[in-house]
Design a protein around this motif. Structure first.
Motif, short mmCIF file in Angstrom:
data_model
loop_
_atom_site.label_atom_id
_atom_site.label_comp_id
_atom_site.label_asym_id
_atom_site.label_seq_id
_atom_site.Cartn_x
_atom_site.Cartn_y
_atom_site.Cartn_z
N THR A 1 99.62 41.30 27.72
CA THR A 1 98.22 41.05 28.01
C THR A 1 97.95 41.61 29.40
OG1 THR A 1 96.45 39.39 27.99
CG2 THR A 1 98.50 38.77 29.09
N THR A 2 96.68 41.88 29.68
CA THR A 2 96.29 42.42 30.98
C THR A 2 95.31 41.48 31.65
OG1 THR A 2 96.60 44.69 30.20
CG2 THR A 2 95.27 44.38 32.18
N VAL A 3 95.59 41.11 32.88
CA VAL A 3 94.69 40.30 33.69
C VAL A 3 94.41 41.09 34.96
CG1 VAL A 3 94.31 38.11 34.85
CG2 VAL A 3 95.72 38.18 32.79
N GLY A 4 93.16 41.49 35.16
CA GLY A 4 92.87 42.40 36.26
C GLY A 4 93.63 43.69 36.07
N ASP A 5 94.40 44.08 37.06
CA ASP A 5 95.24 45.28 36.96
C ASP A 5 96.67 44.95 36.58
OD1 ASP A 5 93.06 46.85 37.78
OD2 ASP A 5 93.53 46.53 39.90
N LEU A 6 96.91 43.70 36.22
CA LEU A 6 98.27 43.24 35.98
C LEU A 6 98.58 43.21 34.49
CD1 LEU A 6 100.51 42.12 37.92
CD2 LEU A 6 99.75 39.84 37.26
#
Length: 220
Positions: A4-9
């Motif tokens: 999964t992606t949260v912001g650029d993470l």
């Protein structure tokens, strides 16, 4: 491989086949490839216990004492860790949602690819908690918590409640704090060195600077 992606993470997530998991309720049993649902481990001592490739759903681990051991590749949902003490535990590739860590004491914890979503960490104490790789807090309550000597670089906090969160001697370089209200943080500016903010947070940062530098602001 689930991510999964949260912001650029980008965070690696556990990839479990529910049909391959055995139902377990006793913490002394093999906790690999297990479903642990509505189990009560309240107040127990867990010494060097490893939970691997498992699901914890609605479990009560409150007031427990968990020393060493690890959580690897687990989904943890609606589980109560309130008042528990976790020390020296490694948490890797885990998705933790809707769980309660109210008043929990986490010491010398190592996090790697961990997503906390919709969790409560109010009044929790995090001491020497370290992020070895991607870690994110999304829609979490962190009010009145204390982070001391934590190394959480490049972590993402998104849409979290941070009122009266106290930061002491923390390393947050590269941490993404966009989308949070910072006005009531209890911190010196040094703890925010290298973080990422958005323009709307600059008034909050100014407020923190006035407090940290003990400035007197007067009208002409």
């Amino acid at each position: 491989m689930r991510t999964t992606t949260v912001g650029d993470l980008r965070i690696l997530l556990p990839d479990l086949d529910i049909d391959d998991l055995d139902s377990v309720s006793d913490p002394t049993d093999d906790l690999s490839d297990a479903t642990i649902e509505n189990a009560s481990w309240r107040g127990v001592t867990l010494d060097d216990v490893t939970v691997r490739g498992s699901r914890l759903i609605g479990a009560d681990v409150s007031e427990s004492n968990w020393e060493a051991g690890s959580l690897f590749g687990c989904e943890i949902t609606r589980t109560d860790f309130s008042g528990a003490t976790l020390s020296g535990v490694n948490i890797e590739r885990c998705a933790v949602s809707g769980s309660r860590f109210t008043g929990t004491r986490l010491t010398d914890i190592r996090l790697k690819d961990v997503l906390f979503e919709g969790c409560r960490f109010d009044y929790a104490t995090l001491t020497r908690v370290t992020a070895a790789r991607a870690v994110a807090f999304v829609d979490c309550v962190l009010t009145d918590a204390t982070w001391s000597s934590c190394r959480l670089p490049d972590t993402v906090l998104r849409s979290c409640q941070l009122a009266r969160l106290e930061l002491d001697s923390c390393h947050l370089n590269g941490t993404d704090l966009r989308g949070n209200t910072l006005h009531d943080l209890k911190t010196g500016l040094g703890n925010l060195r290298g973080v990422t903010l958005d323009e709307d947070q600059l008034p909050d940062l100014t407020h923190l600077a006035v407090q940290d530098l003990n400035l007197t602001v007067r009208k002409r």
